[in-house]
Design a protein around this motif. Sequence first.
Motif, PDB file in Angstrom:
ATOM      1  N   ARG A 188       0.800  -1.217   0.000  1.00  0.00           N
ATOM      2  CA  ARG A 188       0.000   0.000   0.000  1.00  0.00           C
ATOM      3  C   ARG A 188       0.841   1.279   0.000  1.00  0.00           C
ATOM      4  N   SER A 189       2.170   1.137   0.013  1.00  0.00           N
ATOM      5  CA  SER A 189       3.006   2.337   0.004  1.00  0.00           C
ATOM      6  C   SER A 189       3.359   2.748  -1.424  1.00  0.00           C
ATOM      7  N   LEU A 190       3.000   1.915  -2.392  1.00  0.00           N
ATOM      8  CA  LEU A 190       3.359   2.162  -3.787  1.00  0.00           C
ATOM      9  C   LEU A 190       2.088   2.306  -4.620  1.00  0.00           C
ATOM     10  N   LEU A 191       1.985   3.422  -5.348  1.00  0.00           N
ATOM     11  CA  LEU A 191       0.785   3.674  -6.147  1.00  0.00           C
ATOM     12  C   LEU A 191       1.197   3.934  -7.595  1.00  0.00           C
ATOM     13  N   CYS A 192       0.671   3.126  -8.494  1.00  0.00           N
ATOM     14  CA  CYS A 192       1.007   3.268  -9.911  1.00  0.00           C
ATOM     15  C   CYS A 192      -0.119   4.004 -10.616  1.00  0.00           C
TER      16      CYS A 192
ATOM     17  N   GLU B 219      -1.318   5.240   2.856  1.00  0.00           N
ATOM     18  CA  GLU B 219       0.045   4.892   3.264  1.00  0.00           C
ATOM     19  C   GLU B 219       1.030   5.113   2.122  1.00  0.00           C
ATOM     20  N   VAL B 220       0.557   5.710   1.018  1.00  0.00           N
ATOM     21  CA  VAL B 220       1.394   5.831  -0.176  1.00  0.00           C
ATOM     22  C   VAL B 220       2.648   6.660   0.096  1.00  0.00           C
ATOM     23  N   ARG B 221       3.811   6.097  -0.280  1.00  0.00           N
ATOM     24  CA  ARG B 221       5.089   6.802  -0.137  1.00  0.00           C
ATOM     25  C   ARG B 221       5.728   7.073  -1.485  1.00  0.00           C
ATOM     26  N   GLU B 222       5.350   6.262  -2.465  1.00  0.00           N
ATOM     27  CA  GLU B 222       5.933   6.413  -3.800  1.00  0.00           C
ATOM     28  C   GLU B 222       4.833   6.366  -4.855  1.00  0.00           C
ATOM     29  N   ILE B 223       4.955   7.297  -5.824  1.00  0.00           N
ATOM     30  CA  ILE B 223       4.035   7.316  -6.967  1.00  0.00           C
ATOM     31  C   ILE B 223       4.828   6.875  -8.192  1.00  0.00           C
TER      32      ILE B 223
ATOM     33  N   ASN C 256       5.111  15.406  -0.569  1.00  0.00           N
ATOM     34  CA  ASN C 256       6.319  14.788  -0.018  1.00  0.00           C
ATOM     35  C   ASN C 256       6.381  13.289  -0.321  1.00  0.00           C
ATOM     36  N   LEU C 257       6.245  12.959  -1.607  1.00  0.00           N
ATOM     37  CA  LEU C 257       6.267  11.569  -2.050  1.00  0.00           C
ATOM     38  C   LEU C 257       7.450  11.377  -2.972  1.00  0.00           C
ATOM     39  N   ARG C 258       7.918  10.161  -3.077  1.00  0.00           N
ATOM     40  CA  ARG C 258       8.905   9.853  -4.099  1.00  0.00           C
ATOM     41  C   ARG C 258       8.126   9.646  -5.402  1.00  0.00           C
ATOM     42  N   ILE C 259       8.507  10.365  -6.455  1.00  0.00           N
ATOM     43  CA  ILE C 259       7.813  10.188  -7.737  1.00  0.00           C
ATOM     44  C   ILE C 259       8.771   9.524  -8.715  1.00  0.00           C
ATOM     45  N   THR C 260       8.353   8.394  -9.263  1.00  0.00           N
ATOM     46  CA  THR C 260       9.185   7.668 -10.224  1.00  0.00           C
ATOM     47  C   THR C 260       8.404   7.468 -11.518  1.00  0.00           C
ATOM     48  N   THR C 261       9.110   7.042 -12.547  1.00  0.00           N
ATOM     49  CA  THR C 261       8.439   6.721 -13.805  1.00  0.00           C
ATOM     50  C   THR C 261       9.038   5.425 -14.328  1.00  0.00           C
ATOM     51  N   ILE C 262       8.291   4.725 -15.172  1.00  0.00           N
ATOM     52  CA  ILE C 262       8.813   3.460 -15.714  1.00  0.00           C
ATOM     53  C   ILE C 262      10.055   3.756 -16.538  1.00  0.00           C
ATOM     54  N   ALA C 263      11.019   2.824 -16.538  1.00  0.00           N
ATOM     55  CA  ALA C 263      12.285   3.020 -17.244  1.00  0.00           C
ATOM     56  C   ALA C 263      12.063   3.055 -18.743  1.00  0.00           C
TER      57      ALA C 263
END
Lengths: 202, 202
Positions: free
Chosen positions: B80-84, B136-140, B165-172
Motif C-alpha cells: 500500500r506504500s506504492l501507487l502506480c 500509506e502511499v510513499r511512492e508514486i 512529499n512523495l517519491r515520484i518515479t516513472t517506468i524506465a
Amino acid sequence: MNFPSKLIENAVEELAKLPGVGRKTALRLALHLLKHESEDTLSLAEALVKMRTEVKHCKECHNISDTEICSICANPLRDRSLLCIVSDIRDVIAIENTSQYKGLYHVLGGVISPIEGVGPSDLHIDSLLERLPNSEVREILLAISPTMEGDTTAFYLTRKLRDFNLRITTIARGVPVGGELEYTDEVTLGRSIVERTAYGKI
Amino acid sequence: MNFPSKLIENAVEELAKLPGVGRKTALRLALHLLKHESEDTLSLAEALVKMRTEVKHCKECHNISDTEICSICANPLRDRSLLCIVSDIRDVIAIENTSQYKGLYHVLGGVISPIEGVGPSDLHIDSLLERLPNSEVREILLAISPTMEGDTTAFYLTRKLRDFNLRITTIARGVPVGGELEYTDEVTLGRSIVERTAYGKI
C-alpha cells in the motif's frame, strides 16, 4: 491474461469466439462497449439475438430472408427463366450489388469438399433438382468460385443437370476491369484470349 | 450494400459500430453467428449485456471491478506504500500480466488532450489528490505512455503532487528486451545511455 473482472473476462471470451477476433481485439471491443452508453450494448445484443432467432431461410432458394419466401423469389419482376447457382449467401449479396442480374438464385450452402467432409448430400442439390421440373427455368448460370472445390461442385452439377434440357452457363473468366495485363496470371490471361468476346459498338 | 433481410442488415449495422469492424467484417461475423448454434449468439449477447450493466468501477482506483472495491485494492497482500498511475484499464491488465508489480493502482481514465477536449477535470485526478492524504502511499510510479499527451499529463501530475512529499518515479525508458541496438530510435537509445543501470550480479 488476467482480468480484473469476471464479467469482462466472460465477455472477452465470448467475443474471441468470433472469426478474426483474438483476445486482445476482444478486450478492445469490450472496453469500447464499456466506454459508451449501455443502450448501445443493449441494441447490439438485441439485434444479434433477433437476427439469430428470427431469420429464416427461403424455402425456394435457401437465401436468408425475413419471410418464408425471400424478397427475390417473391418479386414478380425477376426473370424466372434464369437461375443462378451460388455456394453462399454472400455471393447473392455480391451479385445483387452489381444490379446486372435479374433472375432467381439457388444457394447451395457450400461446395463439395472431401477434405472437410462436405459431400453433395450436405448441399441443397436435391432441392434444386426437385425445384427444376415445375419451374420456368431455361438457363442455369453457375456462379461458383473457380477453386478446386468450386470446380468439382460445378462439374457435379452439370452431370446432374444434363437431363433437364437447360442451357448451362458460367460467369466469364478474364482480366478484371481495371486490371493490368502484365500482372494477370497466365491461366486467366490465356483463358481471356481463348474466350475473347466481340469488341462492342464503336 | 443491399441485404436480403432487414434482421441481418440491423445486426450488421450494430456490429459495424464496433471499432475496427467495417460492414464487410460485420457481415462475416453475422453469417458466422447464423451458421452456428443459436445458443452461441445468446450467450454472446448475454455476456455483453451483463458486462455492460453490471460491471462497476472501483471506488478507490477506478479500475473495472465486479465489486465496489476491486480485487487489487481489497487484496491485503498488495504493497500500500506504492501507487502506480496509469491512463487506462488496459495498462492495469498489461502491468498485472508482468507479475512484477505488487502495489496499488490509480486509473486516470485518459490523458490530458486539448485537441480532443480532455482537460484535467475530465480525468480522475481530484480523487487521486483526495485519496493520498489518508493513505500509506510513499511512492508514486507514473506509468503513462510517453506520447505528447502522456508527457503533458505526467508533468501536470508532478506539479500537483509536489506538496505531498512523495517519491515520484516513472517506468524506465530504454531498449526493449530482445531489441536490436541498430534499429532502436535515437531518442530511446540516447536515453538508455544517459540512464544506464548497474550491470547486475555476475
